[in-house]
Design a protein around this motif. Structure first.
Motif, mmCIF file in Angstrom:
data_model
loop_
_atom_site.group_PDB
_atom_site.id
_atom_site.type_symbol
_atom_site.label_atom_id
_atom_site.label_comp_id
_atom_site.label_asym_id
_atom_site.label_seq_id
_atom_site.Cartn_x
_atom_site.Cartn_y
_atom_site.Cartn_z
ATOM 1 N N VAL A 1 1.524 -1.684 0.205
ATOM 2 C CA VAL A 1 -0.132 -0.468 -0.001
ATOM 3 C C VAL A 1 0.686 1.069 -0.067
ATOM 4 O O VAL A 1 0.660 1.821 -1.034
ATOM 5 N N LEU A 2 1.946 1.535 0.792
ATOM 6 C CA LEU A 2 2.641 2.537 0.696
ATOM 7 C C LEU A 2 3.382 2.858 -0.768
ATOM 8 O O LEU A 2 3.728 3.128 -0.599
ATOM 9 N N ALA A 3 4.149 1.413 -1.143
ATOM 10 C CA ALA A 3 4.910 2.075 -2.814
ATOM 11 C C ALA A 3 3.119 2.387 -3.589
ATOM 12 O O ALA A 3 3.927 3.311 -4.309
ATOM 13 N N PHE A 4 2.813 1.533 -3.350
ATOM 14 C CA PHE A 4 1.844 2.773 -3.985
ATOM 15 C C PHE A 4 0.996 3.974 -3.890
ATOM 16 O O PHE A 4 0.465 5.037 -5.236
ATOM 17 N N LEU A 5 0.968 3.811 -3.199
ATOM 18 C CA LEU A 5 0.784 5.641 -2.377
ATOM 19 C C LEU A 5 2.130 6.247 -2.687
ATOM 20 O O LEU A 5 2.187 7.639 -3.244
ATOM 21 N N LEU A 6 3.551 5.872 -2.982
ATOM 22 C CA LEU A 6 4.819 6.428 -2.966
ATOM 23 C C LEU A 6 4.890 7.304 -5.005
ATOM 24 O O LEU A 6 4.276 7.787 -5.365
ATOM 25 N N ILE A 7 3.670 6.138 -5.356
ATOM 26 C CA ILE A 7 3.853 5.998 -7.038
ATOM 27 C C ILE A 7 3.036 7.188 -7.253
ATOM 28 O O ILE A 7 2.673 7.476 -8.225
ATOM 29 N N GLY B 1 1.945 12.255 -9.458
ATOM 30 C CA GLY B 1 1.480 13.227 -9.565
ATOM 31 C C GLY B 1 1.886 14.883 -9.726
ATOM 32 O O GLY B 1 2.240 15.408 -10.164
ATOM 33 N N ALA B 2 3.316 14.369 -8.686
ATOM 34 C CA ALA B 2 4.043 15.616 -8.425
ATOM 35 C C ALA B 2 4.632 15.453 -10.136
ATOM 36 O O ALA B 2 4.953 16.393 -10.783
ATOM 37 N N LEU B 3 5.382 14.699 -10.862
ATOM 38 C CA LEU B 3 5.739 14.528 -12.794
ATOM 39 C C LEU B 3 4.724 15.250 -13.155
ATOM 40 O O LEU B 3 5.025 15.541 -13.720
ATOM 41 N N TRP C 1 -6.625 18.138 -13.666
ATOM 42 C CA TRP C 1 -7.286 16.613 -13.836
ATOM 43 C C TRP C 1 -5.235 16.059 -14.396
ATOM 44 O O TRP C 1 -5.509 14.412 -14.806
ATOM 45 N N ILE C 2 -4.970 16.704 -15.083
ATOM 46 C CA ILE C 2 -3.696 16.289 -15.473
ATOM 47 C C ILE C 2 -3.065 15.360 -15.031
ATOM 48 O O ILE C 2 -2.247 14.217 -15.182
ATOM 49 N N VAL C 3 -2.764 16.101 -13.247
ATOM 50 C CA VAL C 3 -2.571 15.539 -12.021
ATOM 51 C C VAL C 3 -2.769 14.694 -11.629
ATOM 52 O O VAL C 3 -1.725 13.689 -11.095
ATOM 53 N N ALA C 4 -3.694 14.878 -11.177
ATOM 54 C CA ALA C 4 -4.820 13.284 -11.262
ATOM 55 C C ALA C 4 -4.362 12.010 -12.231
ATOM 56 O O ALA C 4 -4.341 11.116 -11.633
ATOM 57 N N ALA C 5 -4.556 12.830 -13.464
ATOM 58 C CA ALA C 5 -4.443 11.247 -13.757
ATOM 59 C C ALA C 5 -3.045 11.152 -14.516
ATOM 60 O O ALA C 5 -2.970 9.526 -14.908
ATOM 61 N N SER C 6 -2.000 11.140 -14.316
ATOM 62 C CA SER C 6 -0.794 11.483 -13.889
ATOM 63 C C SER C 6 -0.350 10.194 -12.367
ATOM 64 O O SER C 6 0.063 9.485 -13.291
ATOM 65 N N SER C 7 -1.372 11.120 -11.617
ATOM 66 C CA SER C 7 -0.985 9.664 -10.542
ATOM 67 C C SER C 7 -1.868 8.712 -11.252
ATOM 68 O O SER C 7 -1.420 7.636 -10.080
ATOM 69 N N LEU C 8 -3.002 8.296 -11.401
ATOM 70 C CA LEU C 8 -3.587 6.835 -11.854
ATOM 71 C C LEU C 8 -2.827 6.605 -12.524
ATOM 72 O O LEU C 8 -2.696 5.312 -12.584
ATOM 73 N N GLY C 9 -1.960 6.950 -13.658
ATOM 74 C CA GLY C 9 -1.810 6.702 -14.564
ATOM 75 C C GLY C 9 -0.128 5.925 -13.794
ATOM 76 O O GLY C 9 0.095 4.891 -14.314
ATOM 77 N N GLY C 10 0.499 6.244 -13.122
ATOM 78 C CA GLY C 10 1.417 6.194 -12.595
ATOM 79 C C GLY C 10 0.949 4.230 -11.578
ATOM 80 O O GLY C 10 1.617 3.010 -11.093
ATOM 81 N N VAL C 11 -0.325 4.637 -10.638
ATOM 82 C CA VAL C 11 -0.418 3.892 -9.967
ATOM 83 C C VAL C 11 -0.924 2.557 -11.084
ATOM 84 O O VAL C 11 -0.392 1.365 -10.704
ATOM 85 N N VAL C 12 -1.822 2.876 -11.886
ATOM 86 C CA VAL C 12 -2.190 1.562 -13.682
ATOM 87 C C VAL C 12 -0.871 0.806 -13.188
ATOM 88 O O VAL C 12 -0.647 -0.173 -13.715
ATOM 89 N N SER C 13 -0.245 1.890 -13.867
ATOM 90 C CA SER C 13 1.635 0.773 -14.749
ATOM 91 C C SER C 13 2.230 0.163 -13.531
ATOM 92 O O SER C 13 2.577 -0.766 -13.914
#
Length: 177
Positions: free
Chosen positions: A19-25, A30-32, A55-67
């Motif tokens: 869970v911490l790894a997914f939170l970290l990514i 999102g920062a990236l 939305w771009i920040v949220a989408a990038s965060s979601l993209g990192g978690v899914v990847s």
């Protein structure tokens, strides 16, 4: 995690590490994504972010978690082979996360330019690239905790008891030693 939260959530150490790894990514992606928004619009730092930029920040965060989820067991393995798989997994998470985040942000052009913007952002700022590599290393270590716990489930407890009748040393009785 505090002891009272540990007792309350009833999560094992490996699950908490995952869970911490997914939170970290999620936070780092999102920062990236935020830095990518700043790369495209320099005034966004001093003005308020628009809904689309959020939305771009949220989408990038979601993209990192899914990847990271789609990377499977590329991250967290032990040994030299595991380190090589972690490097491949870090590259996978970076570019597939940018692809997913770009597609969610802007369906056609974002698919093309999402990985390009992430590559330009990371290569344009070596400190950011170093932080991203450290982040991927931390995720690899956290998922290593999860992998070790998951692998320990498949080792029967009776195999770790010394001098058990089914153990190899008792069956061989020193014949091959």
């Amino acid at each position: 995690m505090r002891p009272f939260l540990r007792k309350r959530t009833k999560l094992s150490e490996g699950t908490r590490a995952r869970v911490l790894a997914f939170l970290l990514i999620a936070v780092s992606s999102g920062a990236l994504g935020f830095l990518a928004v700043l790369h495209l619009d320099q005034t966004a730092l001093f003005d308020r972010l628009t809904g689309y930029q959020w939305w771009i920040v949220a989408a990038s965060s979601l993209g990192g978690v899914v990847s990271l989820f789609l990377s499977g067991d590329r991250m967290g393995q032990t040994g030299i082979q595991g380190a090589l798989r972690a490097i491949a997994g870090g590259i996978w998470v970076t570019f597939v996360g940018a692809l997913i985040g770009g597609t969610l942000g802007l369906p056609l052009y974002g698919t093309m330019f999402g990985p390009f913007i992430v590559c330009v952002t990371l290569l344009g700022t070596p400190v950011l690239l170093m932080l991203w590599v450290v982040n991927m290393s931390g995720i690899h270590m956290l998922l290593g905790i999860y992998q070790r716990e998951r692998d320990s489930i498949f080792t029967p407890a009776r195999m770790t008891v010394p001098d058990h009748p089914d153990s190899l040393t008792v069956r061989l009785r020193g014949r091959f030693i």
